[in-house]
Each structure stands twice: as structure tokens, then as C-alpha cells.
Write a protein that holds these residues in place. Sequence first.
Motif, PDB file in Angstrom:
ATOM      1  N   SER A  17      19.669  14.275  75.772  1.00 48.69           N
ATOM      2  CA  SER A  17      19.171  13.370  74.739  1.00 48.69           C
ATOM      3  C   SER A  17      18.318  12.263  75.336  1.00 48.69           C
ATOM      4  O   SER A  17      18.513  11.869  76.487  1.00 48.69           O
ATOM      5  CB  SER A  17      20.356  12.732  73.993  1.00 48.69           C
ATOM      6  OG  SER A  17      21.143  13.704  73.355  1.00 48.69           O
ATOM      7  N   ARG A  19      16.191   8.503  73.743  1.00 45.00           N
ATOM      8  CA  ARG A  19      15.858   7.653  72.603  1.00 45.00           C
ATOM      9  C   ARG A  19      14.547   6.939  72.911  1.00 45.00           C
ATOM     10  O   ARG A  19      14.481   6.126  73.839  1.00 45.00           O
ATOM     11  CB  ARG A  19      16.953   6.624  72.353  1.00 45.00           C
ATOM     12  CG  ARG A  19      16.775   5.827  71.067  1.00 45.00           C
ATOM     13  CD  ARG A  19      17.703   4.649  71.027  1.00 45.00           C
ATOM     14  NE  ARG A  19      17.887   4.106  69.701  1.00 45.00           N
ATOM     15  CZ  ARG A  19      18.327   2.868  69.457  1.00 45.00           C
ATOM     16  NH1 ARG A  19      18.640   2.073  70.470  1.00 45.00           N
ATOM     17  NH2 ARG A  19      18.477   2.451  68.214  1.00 45.00           N
ATOM     18  N   SER A  49       7.553  13.393  63.541  1.00 44.01           N
ATOM     19  CA  SER A  49       8.331  12.756  62.488  1.00 44.01           C
ATOM     20  C   SER A  49       7.586  11.519  62.008  1.00 44.01           C
ATOM     21  O   SER A  49       6.766  10.959  62.736  1.00 44.01           O
ATOM     22  CB  SER A  49       9.706  12.352  63.028  1.00 44.01           C
ATOM     23  OG  SER A  49      10.501  11.769  62.013  1.00 44.01           O
ATOM     24  N   ARG A  58      11.604   9.871  55.117  1.00 41.17           N
ATOM     25  CA  ARG A  58      11.438  10.362  56.486  1.00 41.17           C
ATOM     26  C   ARG A  58      11.076  11.832  56.431  1.00 41.17           C
ATOM     27  O   ARG A  58      11.651  12.582  55.651  1.00 41.17           O
ATOM     28  CB  ARG A  58      12.738  10.181  57.290  1.00 41.17           C
ATOM     29  CG  ARG A  58      13.292   8.778  57.234  1.00 41.17           C
ATOM     30  CD  ARG A  58      14.633   8.664  57.895  1.00 41.17           C
ATOM     31  NE  ARG A  58      15.269   7.387  57.575  1.00 41.17           N
ATOM     32  CZ  ARG A  58      16.286   6.876  58.238  1.00 41.17           C
ATOM     33  NH1 ARG A  58      16.811   7.534  59.251  1.00 41.17           N
ATOM     34  NH2 ARG A  58      16.794   5.714  57.886  1.00 41.17           N
ATOM     35  N   TYR A  60      10.202  15.381  58.971  1.00 38.28           N
ATOM     36  CA  TYR A  60      10.333  15.973  60.297  1.00 38.28           C
ATOM     37  C   TYR A  60       9.590  17.307  60.332  1.00 38.28           C
ATOM     38  O   TYR A  60       9.560  18.031  59.343  1.00 38.28           O
ATOM     39  CB  TYR A  60      11.798  16.211  60.653  1.00 38.28           C
ATOM     40  CG  TYR A  60      12.638  14.966  60.693  1.00 38.28           C
ATOM     41  CD1 TYR A  60      13.359  14.546  59.567  1.00 38.28           C
ATOM     42  CD2 TYR A  60      12.724  14.201  61.840  1.00 38.28           C
ATOM     43  CE1 TYR A  60      14.125  13.394  59.596  1.00 38.28           C
ATOM     44  CE2 TYR A  60      13.498  13.047  61.881  1.00 38.28           C
ATOM     45  CZ  TYR A  60      14.188  12.650  60.754  1.00 38.28           C
ATOM     46  OH  TYR A  60      14.954  11.514  60.788  1.00 38.28           O
ATOM     47  N   LYS A  65      13.577  19.418  63.250  1.00 38.95           N
ATOM     48  CA  LYS A  65      14.514  19.096  62.166  1.00 38.95           C
ATOM     49  C   LYS A  65      15.935  19.424  62.582  1.00 38.95           C
ATOM     50  O   LYS A  65      16.211  20.495  63.122  1.00 38.95           O
ATOM     51  CB  LYS A  65      14.113  19.871  60.915  1.00 38.95           C
ATOM     52  CG  LYS A  65      14.655  19.322  59.626  1.00 38.95           C
ATOM     53  CD  LYS A  65      14.041  20.020  58.429  1.00 38.95           C
ATOM     54  CE  LYS A  65      12.561  19.764  58.320  1.00 38.95           C
ATOM     55  NZ  LYS A  65      11.934  20.408  57.144  1.00 38.95           N
ATOM     56  N   ARG A  67      17.526  17.976  64.950  1.00 42.68           N
ATOM     57  CA  ARG A  67      17.747  17.526  66.329  1.00 42.68           C
ATOM     58  C   ARG A  67      17.247  16.107  66.563  1.00 42.68           C
ATOM     59  O   ARG A  67      17.812  15.373  67.371  1.00 42.68           O
ATOM     60  CB  ARG A  67      17.042  18.470  67.309  1.00 42.68           C
ATOM     61  CG  ARG A  67      17.506  19.903  67.234  1.00 42.68           C
ATOM     62  CD  ARG A  67      16.905  20.746  68.350  1.00 42.68           C
ATOM     63  NE  ARG A  67      15.450  20.840  68.274  1.00 42.68           N
ATOM     64  CZ  ARG A  67      14.622  20.444  69.232  1.00 42.68           C
ATOM     65  NH1 ARG A  67      15.092  19.940  70.350  1.00 42.68           N
ATOM     66  NH2 ARG A  67      13.301  20.573  69.079  1.00 42.68           N
ATOM     67  N   THR A  69      15.991  12.249  65.060  1.00 46.74           N
ATOM     68  CA  THR A  69      16.185  11.302  63.962  1.00 46.74           C
ATOM     69  C   THR A  69      15.270  10.105  64.164  1.00 46.74           C
ATOM     70  O   THR A  69      15.281   9.487  65.232  1.00 46.74           O
ATOM     71  CB  THR A  69      17.645  10.817  63.897  1.00 46.74           C
ATOM     72  OG1 THR A  69      18.515  11.945  63.751  1.00 46.74           O
ATOM     73  CG2 THR A  69      17.836   9.874  62.717  1.00 46.74           C
ATOM     74  N   SER A  71      14.132   6.285  62.923  1.00 45.10           N
ATOM     75  CA  SER A  71      14.683   5.118  62.237  1.00 45.10           C
ATOM     76  C   SER A  71      13.812   3.908  62.577  1.00 45.10           C
ATOM     77  O   SER A  71      12.973   3.974  63.483  1.00 45.10           O
ATOM     78  CB  SER A  71      16.138   4.867  62.648  1.00 45.10           C
ATOM     79  OG  SER A  71      16.227   4.600  64.041  1.00 45.10           O
ATOM     80  N   GLU A  82      15.326   9.210  67.990  1.00 40.11           N
ATOM     81  CA  GLU A  82      16.494   9.728  68.709  1.00 40.11           C
ATOM     82  C   GLU A  82      16.313  11.226  68.829  1.00 40.11           C
ATOM     83  O   GLU A  82      16.170  11.925  67.814  1.00 40.11           O
ATOM     84  CB  GLU A  82      17.771   9.397  67.930  1.00 40.11           C
ATOM     85  CG  GLU A  82      19.046   9.767  68.641  1.00 40.11           C
ATOM     86  CD  GLU A  82      19.430   8.776  69.730  1.00 40.11           C
ATOM     87  OE1 GLU A  82      19.133   7.566  69.574  1.00 40.11           O
ATOM     88  OE2 GLU A  82      19.991   9.207  70.754  1.00 40.11           O
TER      89      GLU A  82
END
Length: 124
Positions: A17, A19, A49, A58, A60, A65, A67, A69, A71, A82
Motif C-alpha cells: 500500500s 498513500r 480517480s 467520486r 474510479y 476500483k 483497491r 480510495t 478523499s 489511498e
Amino acid sequence: QLQLVESGGGLVQPGGSLRLSCVASGFTLDNFAIGWFRQAPGKEREGVSCISSGGGMRNYSDSVKGRFTISRDNAKNTVFLEMNSLKPEDTAVYYCALSTQMALTSDPSDYDAWGQGTQVTVSS
């Protein structure tokens, strides 16, 4: 000076992951939709996105999609992406961009200001 600055990229193993952050300086992001795009070597820039100015809408791409996010924290003048369950095909330079369009769009030509990009590399 009006700027968008991305950060948070790096090298990560498949399944990992990251961010990403997109911070605005010299202006506030409140009134603008923000999009994340990526461009891999030899490929066209593609929309990943996007998020409306208030955060209520929002979109994607199909490839991320479930996986990724998106914000935003308008108080911090920042938009986040993310990224989970990363795959080697997610490797690219990731850009954030600002749109003055009323409708939420993933077309790069609808975006008016761009950051310098941050490299994301997914590899074992």
C-alpha cells in the motif's frame, strides 16, 4: 505562486500500500474538483480517480476500483489517494490536477493545473 505538489510515492512490493497526497499552495482547493492521473513509460496519461469539490462524488477507473480510495481534507488543502493491493501494472508517475469544470470528469484535457508528479513503483 499557485502550485499543486504530490508526495507519498515510492517503491513497494506487490500487494502493498501507499498513500499519495496532493497539497495546494497559494490557493484553496475548496471550489475545485481534483483528479489523480498516472502515466507509465510509453503509455498515455490515464485517469485514475477524481473527486468533486465537496467530496460527495467520486469516480474510479475500472483498473483501480475496489483497491484505491480518493478523499479530501479541505481544511488541510489536501487530496489523498489511498492505494491498496498494488500490482506491478500500477507502476507509473502519478499526478494530481485541478479542474474548473462543473461536471466531474476523468478526461485530462478538462484539467487546468497539474502537479509535478510522484513516482510509484510496484516490484518485488
